[in-house]
Design a protein around this motif. Structure first.
Motif, PDB file in Angstrom:
ATOM      1  N   THR A  67       0.557  -1.118  -0.305  1.00  0.00           N
ATOM      2  CA  THR A  67      -0.114   0.093  -0.045  1.00  0.00           C
ATOM      3  C   THR A  67       0.865   1.480  -0.374  1.00  0.00           C
ATOM      4  O   THR A  67       2.081   1.296   0.868  1.00  0.00           O
ATOM      5  N   LEU A  68       0.601   2.103  -0.112  1.00  0.00           N
ATOM      6  CA  LEU A  68       0.839   3.791  -0.174  1.00  0.00           C
ATOM      7  C   LEU A  68       1.507   4.137   1.191  1.00  0.00           C
ATOM      8  O   LEU A  68       2.729   4.749   1.357  1.00  0.00           O
ATOM      9  N   THR A  69       0.782   3.357   1.759  1.00  0.00           N
ATOM     10  CA  THR A  69       0.628   3.630   3.512  1.00  0.00           C
ATOM     11  C   THR A  69       1.820   2.987   3.445  1.00  0.00           C
ATOM     12  O   THR A  69       2.665   4.233   4.563  1.00  0.00           O
ATOM     13  N   GLU A  70       2.830   1.979   3.538  1.00  0.00           N
ATOM     14  CA  GLU A  70       3.180   1.117   3.691  1.00  0.00           C
ATOM     15  C   GLU A  70       4.948   1.897   2.669  1.00  0.00           C
ATOM     16  O   GLU A  70       6.055   1.719   3.300  1.00  0.00           O
ATOM     17  N   VAL A  71       4.620   1.693   1.940  1.00  0.00           N
ATOM     18  CA  VAL A  71       6.343   2.185   0.873  1.00  0.00           C
ATOM     19  C   VAL A  71       6.120   2.841   0.739  1.00  0.00           C
ATOM     20  O   VAL A  71       7.666   4.215   1.509  1.00  0.00           O
ATOM     21  N   ALA A  72       5.041   4.587   1.783  1.00  0.00           N
ATOM     22  CA  ALA A  72       5.458   5.534   2.384  1.00  0.00           C
ATOM     23  C   ALA A  72       6.333   5.844   3.682  1.00  0.00           C
ATOM     24  O   ALA A  72       7.238   6.053   3.731  1.00  0.00           O
ATOM     25  N   ALA A  73       6.261   4.810   4.593  1.00  0.00           N
ATOM     26  CA  ALA A  73       6.481   5.167   5.786  1.00  0.00           C
ATOM     27  C   ALA A  73       8.003   4.605   5.932  1.00  0.00           C
ATOM     28  O   ALA A  73       8.853   4.804   6.532  1.00  0.00           O
ATOM     29  N   ARG A  74       8.675   3.294   4.547  1.00  0.00           N
ATOM     30  CA  ARG A  74       9.598   2.788   4.443  1.00  0.00           C
ATOM     31  C   ARG A  74      10.529   3.730   3.996  1.00  0.00           C
ATOM     32  O   ARG A  74      11.723   4.442   4.399  1.00  0.00           O
ATOM     33  N   SER A  75      10.147   4.393   3.326  1.00  0.00           N
ATOM     34  CA  SER A  75      10.762   5.773   2.094  1.00  0.00           C
ATOM     35  C   SER A  75      11.226   6.801   2.728  1.00  0.00           C
ATOM     36  O   SER A  75      11.939   7.680   3.129  1.00  0.00           O
ATOM     37  N   ALA A  76      10.258   7.169   4.181  1.00  0.00           N
ATOM     38  CA  ALA A  76      10.664   7.924   5.071  1.00  0.00           C
ATOM     39  C   ALA A  76      11.497   7.764   6.378  1.00  0.00           C
ATOM     40  O   ALA A  76      12.747   8.126   7.062  1.00  0.00           O
ATOM     41  N   PRO A  97      -5.280   8.148 -11.696  1.00  0.00           N
ATOM     42  CA  PRO A  97      -4.694   9.148 -11.713  1.00  0.00           C
ATOM     43  C   PRO A  97      -4.620  10.221 -10.391  1.00  0.00           C
ATOM     44  O   PRO A  97      -4.064  10.523  -9.929  1.00  0.00           O
ATOM     45  N   LEU A  98      -6.109  10.595  -9.416  1.00  0.00           N
ATOM     46  CA  LEU A  98      -5.847  10.972  -8.860  1.00  0.00           C
ATOM     47  C   LEU A  98      -5.388  10.562  -6.933  1.00  0.00           C
ATOM     48  O   LEU A  98      -5.085  10.900  -6.802  1.00  0.00           O
ATOM     49  N   ASN A  99      -5.222   8.862  -7.161  1.00  0.00           N
ATOM     50  CA  ASN A  99      -4.954   8.049  -6.145  1.00  0.00           C
ATOM     51  C   ASN A  99      -3.148   8.862  -6.901  1.00  0.00           C
ATOM     52  O   ASN A  99      -2.762   8.896  -5.500  1.00  0.00           O
ATOM     53  N   LEU A 100      -2.545   9.054  -7.878  1.00  0.00           N
ATOM     54  CA  LEU A 100      -1.158   9.085  -7.795  1.00  0.00           C
ATOM     55  C   LEU A 100      -0.602   9.932  -7.420  1.00  0.00           C
ATOM     56  O   LEU A 100       0.108  11.111  -7.019  1.00  0.00           O
ATOM     57  N   ALA A 101      -1.962  11.327  -7.600  1.00  0.00           N
ATOM     58  CA  ALA A 101      -1.272  12.910  -7.326  1.00  0.00           C
ATOM     59  C   ALA A 101      -1.280  12.667  -5.670  1.00  0.00           C
ATOM     60  O   ALA A 101      -0.793  13.326  -5.166  1.00  0.00           O
ATOM     61  N   ARG A 102      -2.474  11.819  -4.850  1.00  0.00           N
ATOM     62  CA  ARG A 102      -2.125  11.632  -2.957  1.00  0.00           C
ATOM     63  C   ARG A 102      -0.852  10.988  -3.176  1.00  0.00           C
ATOM     64  O   ARG A 102       0.332  11.278  -2.532  1.00  0.00           O
ATOM     65  N   THR A 103      -0.120  10.389  -4.092  1.00  0.00           N
ATOM     66  CA  THR A 103       0.339   9.448  -3.825  1.00  0.00           C
ATOM     67  C   THR A 103       2.265  11.056  -4.406  1.00  0.00           C
ATOM     68  O   THR A 103       3.204  10.412  -3.559  1.00  0.00           O
ATOM     69  N   GLN A 105       2.471  13.643  -3.476  1.00  0.00           N
ATOM     70  CA  GLN A 105       2.013  14.694  -2.331  1.00  0.00           C
ATOM     71  C   GLN A 105       2.275  13.794  -0.999  1.00  0.00           C
ATOM     72  O   GLN A 105       3.118  13.913  -0.158  1.00  0.00           O
ATOM     73  N   THR A 106       2.389  12.323  -0.577  1.00  0.00           N
ATOM     74  CA  THR A 106       2.723  11.539   0.690  1.00  0.00           C
ATOM     75  C   THR A 106       4.262  11.693   0.004  1.00  0.00           C
ATOM     76  O   THR A 106       4.729  11.480   1.727  1.00  0.00           O
ATOM     77  N   LEU A 107       4.371  11.080  -0.865  1.00  0.00           N
ATOM     78  CA  LEU A 107       5.864  10.647  -0.667  1.00  0.00           C
ATOM     79  C   LEU A 107       6.838  12.297  -0.957  1.00  0.00           C
ATOM     80  O   LEU A 107       7.890  12.012  -0.262  1.00  0.00           O
ATOM     81  N   GLU A 108       6.624  13.303  -1.411  1.00  0.00           N
ATOM     82  CA  GLU A 108       7.487  14.092  -0.907  1.00  0.00           C
ATOM     83  C   GLU A 108       6.883  14.814   0.344  1.00  0.00           C
ATOM     84  O   GLU A 108       8.173  14.699   1.126  1.00  0.00           O
ATOM     85  N   ARG A 151       2.771  17.565  -7.797  1.00  0.00           N
ATOM     86  CA  ARG A 151       4.611  17.823  -7.391  1.00  0.00           C
ATOM     87  C   ARG A 151       3.720  19.524  -7.066  1.00  0.00           C
ATOM     88  O   ARG A 151       3.612  20.120  -7.461  1.00  0.00           O
ATOM     89  N   ARG A 152       4.573  19.901  -5.850  1.00  0.00           N
ATOM     90  CA  ARG A 152       4.269  21.219  -4.815  1.00  0.00           C
ATOM     91  C   ARG A 152       5.744  21.644  -5.400  1.00  0.00           C
ATOM     92  O   ARG A 152       5.740  22.623  -5.107  1.00  0.00           O
ATOM     93  N   ASP A 153       6.621  20.996  -4.953  1.00  0.00           N
ATOM     94  CA  ASP A 153       8.429  20.985  -4.734  1.00  0.00           C
ATOM     95  C   ASP A 153       8.597  20.757  -6.397  1.00  0.00           C
ATOM     96  O   ASP A 153       8.275  19.205  -7.113  1.00  0.00           O
ATOM     97  N   PRO A 154       8.975  21.566  -7.384  1.00  0.00           N
ATOM     98  CA  PRO A 154       8.905  21.192  -8.882  1.00  0.00           C
ATOM     99  C   PRO A 154      10.165  20.776  -8.965  1.00  0.00           C
ATOM    100  O   PRO A 154      11.045  20.561 -10.157  1.00  0.00           O
ATOM    101  N   ASP A 155      11.810  20.582  -8.078  1.00  0.00           N
ATOM    102  CA  ASP A 155      12.354  19.868  -7.918  1.00  0.00           C
ATOM    103  C   ASP A 155      12.443  18.430  -7.650  1.00  0.00           C
ATOM    104  O   ASP A 155      13.331  17.690  -7.689  1.00  0.00           O
ATOM    105  N   PHE A 156      11.450  17.698  -7.085  1.00  0.00           N
ATOM    106  CA  PHE A 156      11.278  16.529  -6.884  1.00  0.00           C
ATOM    107  C   PHE A 156      10.560  16.070  -8.255  1.00  0.00           C
ATOM    108  O   PHE A 156       9.837  16.582  -9.313  1.00  0.00           O
TER     109      PHE A 156
END
Length: 302
Positions: A67-76, A97-103, A105-108, A151-156
């Protein structure tokens, strides 16, 4: 001490700057935060978080079950401990695509420098296995546009992975890669190229950096960094290598322990207590609080 000495924004900026150069950027895959610290210690340019590694670590096959939660937690956890930029495998984006947008920002928020999203159909497969299916070009383009727009950070860094080579051939992969770049992808992950000539072909066809996957037991030979650089590749990942080495060593050690009742013969192959404490900077915590590091390793076996 507790965290990286630099900010996520600074890591992203540094990655962008490095990609404007001419050197190959090497991203070994870390299977946990401690192995990420080793990657930095050995002078690599970045750290990769593999979906295959994370799913295997959870005892699951790499078919999109995480899940996104699992991937984001380990990535953080990994991004927290290293000054290097971290690139994350976001599979197919964890939904539409809307889920991907959340993905994105979550990984940011997790502090990583970028992600790659692929054009496979769910349930996905390892990129070097038979039985893959890819979405149509319009769907793949929508995924990339969603990531770029979110993405909110253009360098992401948004890397578009295409698995078309293994399904429809090289020419189709080049066409798909060009469409993904037109959609805004900052780089292309060309999966399962057959040889160096194919890497050269896709690199010469694109005006963005190309990423190569050097995974063991796959379709591509294990080309050297010099060979990949000469072919025009700008980023190379070694996604599962450290996990395979660690699990191989653990398997052999457990067999020996079961058979002989001792691991005495394995001790020379182990990371020592002193090496572990140095890697986690035990002494640095002591500089902050003398009540933490108030012991000596004198008398311990080396």
């Amino acid at each position: 001490m507790l965290n990286s000495s630099t900010t996520p924004s600074a890591k992203r900026t540094a990655l962008r700057e490095a990609l404007r150069g001419s050197e190959l950027l090497r991203f070994p895959g870390a299977f946990n935060p401690l192995s990420a610290k080793l990657v930095q210690r050995h002078g690599f340019e970045g750290v990769y978080v593999s979906g295959a590694v994370l799913s295997a670590d959870l005892g699951l096959p790499d078919i999109g079950l995480t899940t996104l939660t699992e991937v984001a937690a380990r990535s953080a956890q990994i991004a927290r401990v290293t000054d290097l930029p971290v690139l994350v495998d976001a599979d197919t984006g964890f939904g539409e695509p809307l889920n991907l947008a959340r993905t994105v920002q979550t990984l940011e928020d997790a502090g990583v420098a970028g992600l790659h999203v692929e054009d496979q159909v769910n349930p996905k497969r390892c990129g070097h296995l038979e039985g893959k299916s890819v979405v149509d070009e319009a769907t793949a383009v929508r995924r990339v546009k969603a990531a770029v727009d979110a993405r909110r950070d253009p360098d992401f860094l948004v890397v578009a992975r295409t698995d078309v080579r293994g399904v429809e051939g090289l020419d189709a992969a080049v066409r798909r890669a060009k469409a993904l770049v037109d959609a805004g992808a900052d780089a292309v992950f060309a999966e399962a190229m057959a040889d160096l000539a194919e890497f050269e072909a896709i690199c010469s066809a694109l005006d963005v950096p190309v990423l190569a996957n050097m995974t063991e037991f796959g379709r591509s030979d294990l080309f050297t960094h010099d060979q990949l650089r000469d072919a025009g590749v700008r980023i190379v990942i070694h996604p599962v290598s450290l996990l395979r080495l660690a699990m191989g060593a653990a398997d052999r050690a457990l067999a020996e322990l079961s058979g002989t009742g001792t691991l005495a013969a394995q001790v020379p192959r182990m990371q020592t207590r002193a090496e572990l404490y140095d890697l986690v900077d035990y002494a640095g915590y002591g500089d902050f609080d003398s009540g933490v590091f108030d012991f000596s390793l004198e008398g311990n076996r080396s």
